[in-house]
Design a protein around this motif. Structure first.
Motif, mmCIF file in Angstrom:
data_model
loop_
_atom_site.group_PDB
_atom_site.id
_atom_site.type_symbol
_atom_site.label_atom_id
_atom_site.label_comp_id
_atom_site.label_asym_id
_atom_site.label_seq_id
_atom_site.Cartn_x
_atom_site.Cartn_y
_atom_site.Cartn_z
ATOM 1 N N ARG A 123 -3.190 -5.140 9.672
ATOM 2 C CA ARG A 123 -2.057 -4.545 10.380
ATOM 3 C C ARG A 123 -0.935 -4.259 9.395
ATOM 4 N NH1 ARG A 123 -2.748 -4.377 15.564
ATOM 5 N NH2 ARG A 123 -4.046 -5.869 16.625
ATOM 6 N N LEU A 124 -0.141 -3.239 9.723
ATOM 7 C CA LEU A 124 1.092 -3.036 8.981
ATOM 8 C C LEU A 124 2.087 -4.091 9.439
ATOM 9 C CD1 LEU A 124 1.424 0.847 9.112
ATOM 10 C CD2 LEU A 124 0.651 -0.567 7.195
ATOM 11 N N ASP A 125 3.113 -4.348 8.634
ATOM 12 C CA ASP A 125 4.081 -5.376 9.021
ATOM 13 C C ASP A 125 4.868 -4.996 10.270
ATOM 14 O OD1 ASP A 125 5.651 -3.443 7.764
ATOM 15 O OD2 ASP A 125 6.817 -4.884 6.614
ATOM 16 N N ASP A 126 4.807 -3.716 10.699
ATOM 17 C CA ASP A 126 5.467 -3.316 11.950
ATOM 18 C C ASP A 126 4.528 -3.439 13.158
ATOM 19 O OD1 ASP A 126 3.761 -1.110 11.774
ATOM 20 O OD2 ASP A 126 5.369 0.352 11.445
ATOM 21 N N GLY A 127 3.289 -3.947 12.917
ATOM 22 C CA GLY A 127 2.355 -4.202 14.007
ATOM 23 C C GLY A 127 1.301 -3.145 14.218
ATOM 24 N N ARG A 128 1.416 -1.979 13.572
ATOM 25 C CA ARG A 128 0.409 -0.927 13.767
ATOM 26 C C ARG A 128 -0.933 -1.353 13.177
ATOM 27 N NH1 ARG A 128 3.063 4.388 11.524
ATOM 28 N NH2 ARG A 128 4.163 2.889 10.194
ATOM 29 N N ALA A 129 -2.002 -1.015 13.891
ATOM 30 C CA ALA A 129 -3.348 -1.395 13.484
ATOM 31 C C ALA A 129 -3.862 -0.515 12.354
ATOM 32 C CB ALA A 129 -4.293 -1.296 14.677
ATOM 33 N N LEU A 130 -4.709 -1.110 11.514
ATOM 34 C CA LEU A 130 -5.344 -0.403 10.411
ATOM 35 C C LEU A 130 -6.848 -0.552 10.519
ATOM 36 C CD1 LEU A 130 -3.103 -1.748 7.518
ATOM 37 C CD2 LEU A 130 -3.006 0.535 8.524
ATOM 38 N N ASN A 131 -7.574 0.490 10.119
ATOM 39 C CA ASN A 131 -9.027 0.420 9.986
ATOM 40 C C ASN A 131 -9.327 0.360 8.491
ATOM 41 O OD1 ASN A 131 -9.833 0.508 12.650
ATOM 42 N ND2 ASN A 131 -9.956 2.734 12.700
ATOM 43 N N PRO A 132 -9.971 -0.696 8.026
ATOM 44 C CA PRO A 132 -10.327 -0.746 6.608
ATOM 45 C C PRO A 132 -11.561 0.107 6.331
ATOM 46 C CG PRO A 132 -11.041 -2.739 7.704
ATOM 47 C CD PRO A 132 -10.300 -1.927 8.731
ATOM 48 N N HIS A 133 -11.506 0.868 5.235
ATOM 49 C CA HIS A 133 -12.667 1.649 4.806
ATOM 50 C C HIS A 133 -13.308 1.006 3.589
ATOM 51 C CE1 HIS A 133 -12.285 4.941 7.647
ATOM 52 N NE2 HIS A 133 -10.997 4.778 7.529
ATOM 53 N N ALA B 19 5.705 3.888 1.159
ATOM 54 C CA ALA B 19 5.277 2.511 0.909
ATOM 55 C C ALA B 19 5.060 1.778 2.235
ATOM 56 C CB ALA B 19 6.320 1.779 0.084
ATOM 57 N N TYR B 20 4.035 0.942 2.263
ATOM 58 C CA TYR B 20 3.706 0.144 3.444
ATOM 59 C C TYR B 20 3.438 -1.294 3.018
ATOM 60 C CZ TYR B 20 2.865 4.652 5.694
ATOM 61 O OH TYR B 20 2.991 5.919 6.194
ATOM 62 N N HIS B 21 3.649 -2.212 3.931
ATOM 63 C CA HIS B 21 3.323 -3.616 3.715
ATOM 64 C C HIS B 21 2.203 -3.973 4.691
ATOM 65 C CE1 HIS B 21 6.817 -4.015 1.187
ATOM 66 N NE2 HIS B 21 7.534 -3.458 2.134
ATOM 67 N N VAL B 22 1.086 -4.443 4.143
ATOM 68 C CA VAL B 22 -0.098 -4.755 4.932
ATOM 69 C C VAL B 22 -0.235 -6.266 5.083
ATOM 70 C CG1 VAL B 22 -2.624 -4.572 5.020
ATOM 71 C CG2 VAL B 22 -1.269 -2.661 4.139
ATOM 72 N N ALA C 190 0.853 -1.181 0.000
ATOM 73 C CA ALA C 190 0.000 0.000 0.000
ATOM 74 C C ALA C 190 0.891 1.234 0.000
ATOM 75 C CB ALA C 190 -0.912 -0.003 1.221
ATOM 76 N N LYS C 191 0.307 2.376 -0.388
ATOM 77 C CA LYS C 191 1.037 3.647 -0.369
ATOM 78 C C LYS C 191 0.170 4.717 0.263
ATOM 79 C CE LYS C 191 4.417 3.361 -3.934
ATOM 80 N NZ LYS C 191 5.086 4.009 -5.026
ATOM 81 N N GLY C 192 0.844 5.647 0.930
ATOM 82 C CA GLY C 192 0.168 6.807 1.480
ATOM 83 C C GLY C 192 0.166 7.936 0.459
ATOM 84 N N ALA C 193 -0.530 9.033 0.773
ATOM 85 C CA ALA C 193 -0.612 10.175 -0.133
ATOM 86 C C ALA C 193 0.764 10.787 -0.392
ATOM 87 C CB ALA C 193 -1.556 11.226 0.437
ATOM 88 N N SER C 194 1.665 10.671 0.575
ATOM 89 C CA SER C 194 3.014 11.229 0.419
ATOM 90 C C SER C 194 3.921 10.317 -0.396
ATOM 91 C CB SER C 194 3.635 11.454 1.796
ATOM 92 O OG SER C 194 3.836 10.200 2.443
ATOM 93 N N GLY C 195 3.418 9.129 -0.766
ATOM 94 C CA GLY C 195 4.223 8.182 -1.529
ATOM 95 C C GLY C 195 4.941 7.150 -0.673
ATOM 96 N N LYS D 180 -4.342 7.986 5.608
ATOM 97 C CA LYS D 180 -5.025 7.078 4.695
ATOM 98 C C LYS D 180 -3.993 6.444 3.776
ATOM 99 C CE LYS D 180 -9.286 9.737 4.454
ATOM 100 N NZ LYS D 180 -10.139 10.528 3.559
ATOM 101 N N ILE D 181 -4.143 5.134 3.570
ATOM 102 C CA ILE D 181 -3.267 4.441 2.644
ATOM 103 C C ILE D 181 -4.123 3.655 1.668
ATOM 104 C CG2 ILE D 181 -1.336 4.381 4.267
ATOM 105 C CD1 ILE D 181 -1.934 1.417 4.751
ATOM 106 N N TYR D 182 -3.542 3.348 0.510
ATOM 107 C CA TYR D 182 -4.275 2.714 -0.579
ATOM 108 C C TYR D 182 -3.507 1.511 -1.105
ATOM 109 C CZ TYR D 182 -6.528 7.216 -0.310
ATOM 110 O OH TYR D 182 -7.176 8.322 0.157
#
Length: 67
Positions: free
Chosen positions: A40-50, A16-19, A9-14, A63-65
């Motif tokens: 969750r992100l691969d570093d353990g942070r929680a995500l809310n799916p929209h 990169a994240y691994h979900v 996934a990527k954020g608005a700033s570009g 927000k990430i996409y």
């Protein structure tokens, strides 16, 4: 809880994240059913799916996409 999916996934700033998507099966006497998914992100942070392609990092509100 079982790891059932991984995607980038990527954020608005570009940035990169691994979900990682986890799912806990619901145990039944006849057959297990799929339970709720946890994102969750691969570093353990929680995500809310929209939606299937849009998520929000709980800790920062970013927000990430899915890419």
């Amino acid at each position: 809880m079982d790891l059932v999916e991984k995607f980038d996934a990527k954020g608005a700033s570009g940035t990169a994240y691994h979900v990682e998507v986890y799912q806990t099966p619901i145990e039944r006497s006849d057959a297990p059913l799929p339970g709720a998914k946890t994102y969750r992100l691969d570093d353990g942070r929680a995500l809310n799916p929209h939606s299937e392609d849009k998520l929000r990092i709980v800790q920062t509100g970013e927000k990430i996409y899915r890419v």
